[in-house]
Design a protein around this motif. Structure first.
Motif, PDB file in Angstrom:
ATOM      1  N   UNK A 157       0.858  -1.186   0.000  1.00 52.59           N
ATOM      2  CA  UNK A 157       0.000   0.000   0.000  1.00 52.59           C
ATOM      3  C   UNK A 157       0.887   1.226   0.000  1.00 52.59           C
ATOM      4  N   UNK A 158       0.848   2.047  -1.086  1.00 54.05           N
ATOM      5  CA  UNK A 158       1.735   3.211  -1.201  1.00 54.05           C
ATOM      6  C   UNK A 158       1.265   4.379  -0.350  1.00 54.05           C
ATOM      7  N   UNK A 159      -0.033   4.395   0.047  1.00 54.01           N
ATOM      8  CA  UNK A 159      -0.548   5.499   0.872  1.00 54.01           C
ATOM      9  C   UNK A 159      -0.477   5.185   2.371  1.00 54.01           C
ATOM     10  N   UNK A 160       0.229   4.160   2.715  1.00 55.16           N
ATOM     11  CA  UNK A 160       0.296   3.777   4.136  1.00 55.16           C
ATOM     12  C   UNK A 160       0.985   4.837   4.969  1.00 55.16           C
ATOM     13  N   UNK A 161       2.039   5.539   4.386  1.00 53.44           N
ATOM     14  CA  UNK A 161       2.768   6.558   5.150  1.00 53.44           C
ATOM     15  C   UNK A 161       1.877   7.761   5.450  1.00 53.44           C
ATOM     16  N   UNK A 162       1.056   8.154   4.452  1.00 48.57           N
ATOM     17  CA  UNK A 162       0.149   9.280   4.693  1.00 48.57           C
ATOM     18  C   UNK A 162      -0.852   8.949   5.803  1.00 48.57           C
ATOM     19  N   UNK A 163      -1.385   7.745   5.724  1.00 48.06           N
ATOM     20  CA  UNK A 163      -2.316   7.340   6.783  1.00 48.06           C
ATOM     21  C   UNK A 163      -1.612   7.284   8.131  1.00 48.06           C
ATOM     22  N   UNK A 164      -0.368   6.855   8.113  1.00 44.89           N
ATOM     23  CA  UNK A 164       0.383   6.794   9.377  1.00 44.89           C
ATOM     24  C   UNK A 164       0.569   8.179   9.969  1.00 44.89           C
ATOM     25  N   UNK A 165       0.873   9.204   9.104  1.00 47.50           N
ATOM     26  CA  UNK A 165       1.023  10.564   9.614  1.00 47.50           C
ATOM     27  C   UNK A 165      -0.286  11.073  10.231  1.00 47.50           C
ATOM     28  N   UNK A 166      -1.425  10.800   9.535  1.00 44.79           N
ATOM     29  CA  UNK A 166      -2.724  11.226  10.083  1.00 44.79           C
ATOM     30  C   UNK A 166      -3.045  10.558  11.417  1.00 44.79           C
ATOM     31  N   UNK A 167      -2.698   9.263  11.486  1.00 47.19           N
ATOM     32  CA  UNK A 167      -2.934   8.552  12.744  1.00 47.19           C
ATOM     33  C   UNK A 167      -2.053   9.102  13.847  1.00 47.19           C
TER      34      UNK A 167
END
Length: 693
Positions: free
Chosen positions: A487-497
């Motif tokens: 999943x390439x958007x995992x880092x963005x989701x991690x920042x939001x979390x």
């Protein structure tokens, strides 16, 4: 114990009469010449268990020595003990009951009554909760009813035995009466009937004869009366002048008067002659007696008795010396016996201690042996589990970090061990020792292991952690199987979390600070509430006893408070108990109406003393009081109203309001067909405090 000692019974009666005249309170007097004292039981001086138990009389100091008899009468065989438990044991748990008192004032009587000991009662009052008190009250009521029934049965048994003895006596009397009746019926009734028939026949013949005699007597009586009348008229004619000169109506009255005088003179003369002859006979008897011979004989008897008395006194002195010597020897033997007995008791106690220690050591040895056996079994189980785990690691090709040894040894031993387990269920101890010796050479390196895993101690924790790790491995395997592409958007989701986590952490920290601040404020408020309540409670509990004594006018009265919850007393109730003057301890529900009223007033005045109000309004507080208690309460209110408070009392009893400083009366009055209340006032301070005015 409040009795007054006097020297004689007459003094006691004079004191009682004086107190009655002065209308003083009743008192008890002990006259030394009247009371009867029983000797002290010497066995009570030899009590060894419990220790330090003494007779109350032995520890008393008194002066003058003449009051010893009265103190023996008052104390008797009462014992004093150090603790309440020792006093209870002496009173109830021995073969004989003894009256005992503890050092804290708790008195245990033979009848089962326990009194005194206010501190002990307070401690007990704090220990009981309401449910236990209710259960104990119910049990007490049940036991009281059982006791009443037993006493009724006991009284009925004595009455029944008395009635049975009376019945036996009546049966005996009835048997004799029946025998007498039968004898009378057989022997006497027939004879009596014959005589009765004979007498009836004679009575029938007597009636005409009696009638004839009565007729002749009536005729003769008429003739006699006629003759008497003629004689009286003749006598009156003859003695008319003589009767007139002496002032009588007729000569017959004069003769009756003279006859009485002559009879009295003859009677007195006869009495004088009898007295004279009695004195002459007594004089002759005294003259005939030889008085000197009797005197000489009596003197000889007196001298002989004096010699015999001297001889007996010498014998008494000799015997008293012998008795003193024997008593000294007896006292020495008694002391020796007591010493030996105490030594034997000490030795027995030491032997019992040694036996108890031996039993404790034996139990410890048995427990240690059981522990050793259990540890050996556990160690054997752990060895087998370690061996099985190493074999599994070898079979699954897990790489374990080793400090010494090789996994190849595990395979050889394991194969040998497995073959032996499959072919021979019971291995020899020598082969097991060889296998465990080789297994000791394999040392696993645990340095890379997480510290949380190293802190696990119990087998349950290890099993729990093992299950968790197995579950994690299973979850990871399942996740790996499900992953198809990264999943390439995992880092963005991690920042939001992470940002949401930071906000939640800040809110949590703020809420934690607010909770801590609220908790501190609550604790301060709770402490202030406890301090305020405790200050009031301590003041009231210390003051209520003095106020109750003042209201009762008796120092033997007691009143005390106890919280049901000592930690937070304001959350539960407060136990209030009173001991009325001259009575034993009873719950508040069992007190009379007057005693409850006095107790309630004591509590009211004690609470008022903490933070006094400007004035009181008391509405008919004397409704349940008798005249004596009304006077005590009125006197207390009058004394306190001069310094502590002002008071308005509504009362309908003269004994109360005649002690007031002013009276206010309310009465109805009809004005224009309407009833209107009017008020009357009277200032009593101008009047002397004298009942006669």
């Amino acid at each position: 114990m409040d009795a007054i000692i006097v020297d004689a019974e007459k003094t006691a009666r004079d004191c009682i009469q004086y107190m009655k005249e002065q209308r003083a309170e009743p008192e008890t007097f002990l006259p030394l010449d009247f009371i009867e004292v029983r000797p002290v039981d010497e066995r009570l001086r030899e009590i060894r268990e419990p220790r330090n138990v003494k007779l109350v009389f032995d520890i008393m100091q008194y002066d003058p020595p003449q009051i010893k008899k009265a103190l023996l009468f008052a104390c008797g065989n009462a014992l004093v003990c150090e603790t309440t438990e020792d006093a209870r044991k002496m009173c109830f748990h021995g073969r004989e009951r003894h009256k005992a008192v503890a050092l804290d004032g708790t008195l245990f009587q033979k009848s089962g009554i326990i009194s005194g000991g206010a501190s002990d009662l307070k401690a007990k009052a704090r220990r009981w909760d309401e449910k236990q008190v209710i259960n104990l009250k119910n049990r007490k009521d049940k036991l009281t009813e059982d006791l009443k029934e037993a006493m009724k049965k006991k009284r009925k048994e004595s009455e029944l035995s008395t009635i049975q003895s009376q019945i036996r006596g009546l049966e005996t009397r009835l048997k004799y009466s029946i025998t007498d009746r039968d004898n009378t019926q057989r022997k006497h009734i027939a004879n009596n009937e014959k005589e009765l028939q004979k007498y009836r026949t004679e009575i029938a013949t007597f009636d005409p004869r009696i009638q004839q005699i009565e007729e002749r007597m009536a005729q003769r009586e008429e003739a006699i009366n006629a003759v008497k009348d003629r004689m009286n008229r003749v006598e009156d004619e003859v003695f008319r002048e003589f009767c007139a000169s002496i002032g009588v109506d007729n000569i017959r009255k004069y003769e009756e008067k003279e006859l009485r005088v002559q009879q009295e003179r003859a009677k007195k003369r006869l009495e004088f002659e009898n007295q004279k002859s009695r004195l002459m006979n007594q004089l002759e008897y005294e003259r005939s007696r030889d008085t000197m011979e009797n005197v000489n004989r009596w003197q000889k008897n007196v001298e002989a008795d004096e010699k015999e008395m001297e001889k007996l006194k010498k014998d008494e002195t000799k015997h008293m010396k012998l008795i003193d010597e024997l008593m000294k020897k007896l006292e020495e033997h008694r002391q020796h016996k007591i010493t030996k007995k105490s030594e034997v008791d000490d030795k027995e106690s030491e032997a019992n201690d040694i036996r108890r220690q031996q039993q404790v050591v034996q139990k410890e040895i048995t427990a240690l042996q059981k522990q050793m056996t259990s540890m050996e079994n556990k160690l054997e189980t752990r060895r087998q589990e370690r061996h099985s785990l190493l074999i599994m690691c070898k079979m699954e090709d897990y790489l374990l970090p080793l400090k010494s040894g090789s996994m190849e040894d595990v395979g050889e031993d394991g194969g040998l061990s497995q073959s032996q387990n499959e072919s021979q269920p019971s291995q020899s101890s020598e082969s097991q020792k060889a296998i465990y010796a080789r297994m000791k050479q394999i040392v696993i390196d645990y340095d890379q292991l997480n510290d949380s895993y190293k802190d696990l101690e119990s087998s349950e924790e290890v099993r729990k952690m093992e299950k968790e790790l197995e579950k994690e491995v299973s979850d990871m395997n399942t996740t790996m199987q499900r992953i198809q592409a990264p999943n390439l958007k995992a880092m963005e989701k991690l920042e939001g979390v992470k940002e949401k986590f930071q906000e939640s952490a800040e809110e949590f920290e703020s809420a934690r600070r607010r909770a801590k601040k609220s908790k501190m404020a609550f604790e301060l408020l709770r402490k202030e509430r406890f301090d305020r309540f405790n200050d009031c409670f301590e003041h009231v509990s210390n003051k209520i006893d003095d106020i109750y004594k003042s209201l009762s006018k008796n120092q033997s009265a007691q009143a005390f408070l106890g919280p049901e919850n000592p930690e937070e007393p304001y959350l539960d109730g407060i136990n209030y108990n009173c001991v009325a003057p001259g009575k034993r301890f009873r719950p508040m529900d069992n007190l009379s109406g007057g005693e409850k009223t006095v107790a309630a007033l004591a509590l009211l005045f004690a609470i008022h003393s903490y933070k006094p109000a400007p004035f009181f309004v008391l509405d008919e507080i004397d409704a349940a009081l008798d005249n004596t208690n009304i006077g005590k309460v009125a006197e207390f209110i009058r004394e306190e109203s001069t310094t502590a408070f002002q008071c308005i009392v509504i009362s309908l009893k003269e004994e109360f309001y005649n002690r007031a400083e002013a009276l206010i009366g309310i009465f109805p009055e009809v004005v224009n067909d309407c009833i209107v209340s009017r008020c009357l006032t009277l200032d009593l301070s101008d009047y002397a405090d004298n009942p006669s005015q």
